[in-house]
Design an enzyme around this catalytic site. Structure first.
Site, mmCIF file in Angstrom:
data_model
loop_
_atom_site.group_PDB
_atom_site.id
_atom_site.type_symbol
_atom_site.label_atom_id
_atom_site.label_comp_id
_atom_site.label_asym_id
_atom_site.label_seq_id
_atom_site.Cartn_x
_atom_site.Cartn_y
_atom_site.Cartn_z
ATOM 1 N N LYS A 137 41.925 36.313 -30.260
ATOM 2 C CA LYS A 137 43.380 36.144 -30.406
ATOM 3 C C LYS A 137 43.759 34.833 -31.078
ATOM 4 O O LYS A 137 44.713 34.760 -31.834
ATOM 5 C CB LYS A 137 44.051 36.248 -29.039
ATOM 6 C CG LYS A 137 43.559 35.217 -28.035
ATOM 7 C CD LYS A 137 43.335 35.797 -26.653
ATOM 8 C CE LYS A 137 42.030 36.572 -26.611
ATOM 9 N NZ LYS A 137 41.546 36.872 -25.252
ATOM 10 N N THR A 197 29.463 37.597 -22.336
ATOM 11 C CA THR A 197 29.830 38.670 -21.408
ATOM 12 C C THR A 197 30.326 39.910 -22.139
ATOM 13 O O THR A 197 29.891 41.029 -21.851
ATOM 14 C CB THR A 197 30.965 38.188 -20.493
ATOM 15 O OG1 THR A 197 30.790 36.794 -20.254
ATOM 16 C CG2 THR A 197 30.971 38.941 -19.195
ATOM 17 N N VAL A 198 31.244 39.706 -23.093
ATOM 18 C CA VAL A 198 31.839 40.862 -23.763
ATOM 19 C C VAL A 198 30.828 41.532 -24.691
ATOM 20 O O VAL A 198 30.727 42.764 -24.733
ATOM 21 C CB VAL A 198 33.112 40.459 -24.528
ATOM 22 C CG1 VAL A 198 33.692 41.658 -25.260
ATOM 23 C CG2 VAL A 198 34.147 39.881 -23.569
ATOM 24 N N GLU A 244 38.804 29.015 -15.877
ATOM 25 C CA GLU A 244 37.847 28.132 -16.539
ATOM 26 C C GLU A 244 37.846 26.761 -15.861
ATOM 27 O O GLU A 244 38.811 26.373 -15.225
ATOM 28 C CB GLU A 244 38.260 27.938 -18.010
ATOM 29 C CG GLU A 244 38.501 29.203 -18.785
ATOM 30 C CD GLU A 244 37.211 29.887 -19.225
ATOM 31 O OE1 GLU A 244 36.173 29.206 -19.288
ATOM 32 O OE2 GLU A 244 37.248 31.104 -19.488
ATOM 33 N N GLY A 287 35.346 31.927 -10.455
ATOM 34 C CA GLY A 287 35.098 32.293 -11.852
ATOM 35 C C GLY A 287 36.270 32.991 -12.515
ATOM 36 O O GLY A 287 36.161 33.492 -13.629
ATOM 37 N N LYS A 291 48.570 35.632 -27.862
ATOM 38 C CA LYS A 291 48.748 37.092 -27.759
ATOM 39 C C LYS A 291 50.176 37.490 -28.138
ATOM 40 O O LYS A 291 50.393 38.479 -28.841
ATOM 41 C CB LYS A 291 48.408 37.536 -26.350
ATOM 42 C CG LYS A 291 46.940 37.289 -25.978
ATOM 43 C CD LYS A 291 46.723 37.449 -24.480
ATOM 44 C CE LYS A 291 45.260 37.230 -24.093
ATOM 45 N NZ LYS A 291 45.097 37.069 -22.619
ATOM 46 N N ASP A 307 47.035 30.621 -24.280
ATOM 47 C CA ASP A 307 46.406 31.933 -24.469
ATOM 48 C C ASP A 307 47.472 33.028 -24.579
ATOM 49 O O ASP A 307 47.418 33.881 -25.472
ATOM 50 C CB ASP A 307 45.458 32.190 -23.286
ATOM 51 C CG ASP A 307 44.896 33.589 -23.286
ATOM 52 O OD1 ASP A 307 43.977 33.852 -24.078
ATOM 53 O OD2 ASP A 307 45.376 34.428 -22.487
ATOM 54 N N GLU A 335 42.204 45.318 -31.030
ATOM 55 C CA GLU A 335 42.782 45.801 -29.768
ATOM 56 C C GLU A 335 42.425 44.899 -28.590
ATOM 57 O O GLU A 335 43.241 44.665 -27.694
ATOM 58 C CB GLU A 335 42.310 47.239 -29.502
ATOM 59 C CG GLU A 335 42.945 47.909 -28.295
ATOM 60 C CD GLU A 335 44.460 48.047 -28.442
ATOM 61 O OE1 GLU A 335 45.180 47.202 -27.876
ATOM 62 O OE2 GLU A 335 44.921 48.972 -29.137
#
Lengths: 428, 428
Positions: free
Chosen positions: B106, B14-15, B191, B188, B206, B202, B130
């Protein structure tokens, strides 16, 4: 450690003192971050004898501010203020001498930013002004770099802490403008001549800089349509609240095929929007980009500490060698866009009339709206004032601003109206 | 215009697709801003045949991801993911080959950030990330540069959009965790194995990066105490609301003489605080500096558009030559701090017990609190569940966390309690 970045500081008021105290307090940490120390070596101000609460004897005192440009320094920091005069002379002389220039002076940049950016590029030095917009909030960097991958669709925000302090106090306490302004002046939150703030001029200076960064256009302060908050009543804030809005003075800019639109004006902000929750002297800027969506930057918009933080952030960038064109792209790449016609804009409006308490007034207002093609979503009429006048507040459906302007034009001079109507835009 | 910045892109999910579309859409504007075009020239991903909705034939396809490091490019962008494996190999190989490296990873940086930062410095190239924290929000830049003049007192924020989506939906609709999680998975937004998000891992990744930038410390992911939101009930959110708070999963870090404190945990946030108004998948980070005060950065924390925006912002910095050490100062200047003892921290706590509905339960809880020296500000007991259990929610006065821990230890194994108590910290 490599050699220090040497600084000359012009202007030793609140912010100048803040910069000295910041470097005294955080100097060692800053040297680690910047890779080298940042040292003030020379200063200049009007009054040498004034006690500034910090030891000034360690700095070379230079009577002639302009001569700082020729001191043995890498950067001149200008905290003198004023759009022209000594500040501008110092900027030109510094950049002309091939030295970097850091300033908090929004008025000077709004008027002369393009010329100064060009001079900095020619000399290959930095022109930086993080402190000029939103005090300590790194929004110049946010637009110039953080959001740089985006076409910015619009940029807007709360750019004047004095106005936001007054509006949020009016809101919290139900008091009227003049009353709260007097208190703000007594507390030092508003100037004794407050017109620069409350008439939106200060916000307009800042908006013109944000617009340039956001849209790649030349700063165009002259094209900002600015209205302030003098005519907002406590009753307007109460009506807005009943409808689910808070009143905020927003600077808002958009670029499009029709030109550059820049406006400072009181707006109704939906309570679901983060700007509705910005109270007191805080500043906040929203940038909406075509990939990133809505970014918000928020923090203290004024004060010696926050402003010094922004000035020194610029110095750290320079010490690191991380700087480029002042307005995000070379001055020659900035386009000159004419102002967009506000009449073509579509939106919802809040219009409040103060009317005489007599038969037929509502019909007259409603007819003027109808004849101009303005569709009314809601209308509220609230009790009579002591003087017999009555408030009528209208919220329109979405439509062109031109129509609302025409309706108000039709009503101009009507015997039914007491004073000017107040037109506020609803942030969509 | 000088020569393009040439990019190799690893990972076309996706990214990755977002980065390609962004450069396709905004390329001309970005070239104006960066002073040169940014061009993808080579790509690598697991499945060459997959339709990604963009023309891939213009890029060189390289089967072996690691080989991208040796392509004729200036920068490798890594969007593969995973703390080790191919992503780490690619990072090491790229930096070892003297090329700049941009990543959204990350987990890899939390585990190997120091090593990679050192490698980048040795090679004199950029390591930028970033997109690894708070998606499109330029908070890495905000800490590294915008707030660089400050000693940061603490940094905290909403770092996981999935958790915030779930908590704000629980809040708005009065539904329980499992129910909302199932809906988020169907949509969606979560997950199918959601534990990385909802257990706080997660956010902990970060947070360890933010803490390093804020405090000049080596990333110390292993020292983050992470708890997620599985055990938050709709009833907790309702109790919090009645007390004037909203429940948010916060990552929070502070540095002090006692060490580095890093925690991911559900908190009660006062409604007067801007983070209380952050709903849905939005991320927001607050940095409190000794001169700037409280800065807030807010925006979309995930999604292809926002994440691509952050990746390309890094590329623009590199194209402009405006980059330096990854963690704001040279890797060797980052200090290694041990973890601070949470027991020494002072604060107010919300503790909720699910108890059997029988005589003496409140007395038992109250006695445990008293014996541990915990001072109770308020206690609420609400009706019985269908199963006969009852909720008891306590808010404590400010005191050491050790005391609350001791009280809970005293109650461990009590027949009066049904399941584990939930302890949330109150953001002060």
């Amino acid at each position: 450690m490599t050699k220090p970045l040497r600084i000359a500081l012009a202007g030793l008021g609140t912010v100048g003192g803040g910069v000295i105290r910041l470097l005294d307090t955080n100097g060692a940490l800053i040297a680690r971050r910047a890779g080298r120390p940042i040292e003030i070596v020379a200063v200049s101000a009007r009054d040498r004898s004034k006690d500034r609460g910090v030891d000034m004897s360690r700095f070379a005192w230079i009577d002639d501010t302009t001569a700082l440009a020729h001191a043995d320094v890498d950067v001149v920091v200008e905290l003198v203020g004023g759009s022209d005069g000594p500040a501008l002379t110092l900027a030109r002389t510094t950049l002309g001498a091939g030295k970097s220039f850091v300033t908090a002076n929004k008025a000077m940049l709004a008027h002369h930013g393009l010329e100064l950016a060009r001079a900095a590029e020619t000399a290959g030095v930095a022109l930086k002004f993080e402190a000029a917009v939103a005090g300590g909030v790194p929004v110049i960097k946010g637009l110039r770099e953080g959001a740089a991958a985006n076409e910015i669709e619009r940029v807007y925000g709360i750019l004047n802490g004095t106005c936001n302090f007054i509006l949020s106090k009016m809101e919290a306490e139900g008091r009227d403008f003049a009353d709260v302004l007097a208190e703000a002046q007594a507390l030092g939150f508003a100037e004794s001549d407050p017109s620069f703030d409350i008439d939106g001029v200060d916000a307009a200076h800042k908006l013109s800089l944000l617009a340039s960064l956001a849209f790649g256009t030349q700063p165009a302060f002259g094209d900002v349509a600015a209205t302030g908050i003098r005519h907002v009543l406590a009753a307007d804030i109460a009506e807005a609240a009943a409808l689910g809005y808070r009143v905020r003075l927003l600077g808002l800019a958009e670029a499009g095929p029709a030109g550059l639109f820049q406006r400072v004006h009181p707006h109704l902000v939906p309570v679901s929007h983060p700007l509705a929750h910005v109270t007191g002297a805080t500043n906040a800027v929203v940038a909406e980009g075509n990939f990133v969506g809505r970014l918000l930057f928020q923090g203290a918009g004024a004060g010696d500490g926050p402003t010094a933080s922004a000035v020194v952030a610029d110095l750290i960038d320079i010490a690191r060698g991380e700087f480029g064109p002042a307005f995000a792209m070379p001055a020659d790449a900035l386009t000159a866009q004419g102002p967009a016609d506000a009449g073509e804009r579509r939106g919802r409006a809040y219009v409040r009339f103060t009317v005489a308490d007599r038969v037929g007034v509502l019909a007259e207002i409603a007819a003027a709206m109808r004849d101009a093609g303005v569709s009314i979503e809601s209308l509220m009429q609230r009790g009579a004032h002591a003087d017999g006048s009555v408030l009528v507040a209208i919220v329109t459906h979405e439509g062109p601003e031109r129509s609302v302007a025409q309706a108000l034009e039709r009503l101009r001079g009507s015997q039914s109206l007491v004073g000017q109507p107040l037109w506020m835009h609803i942030l969509g």
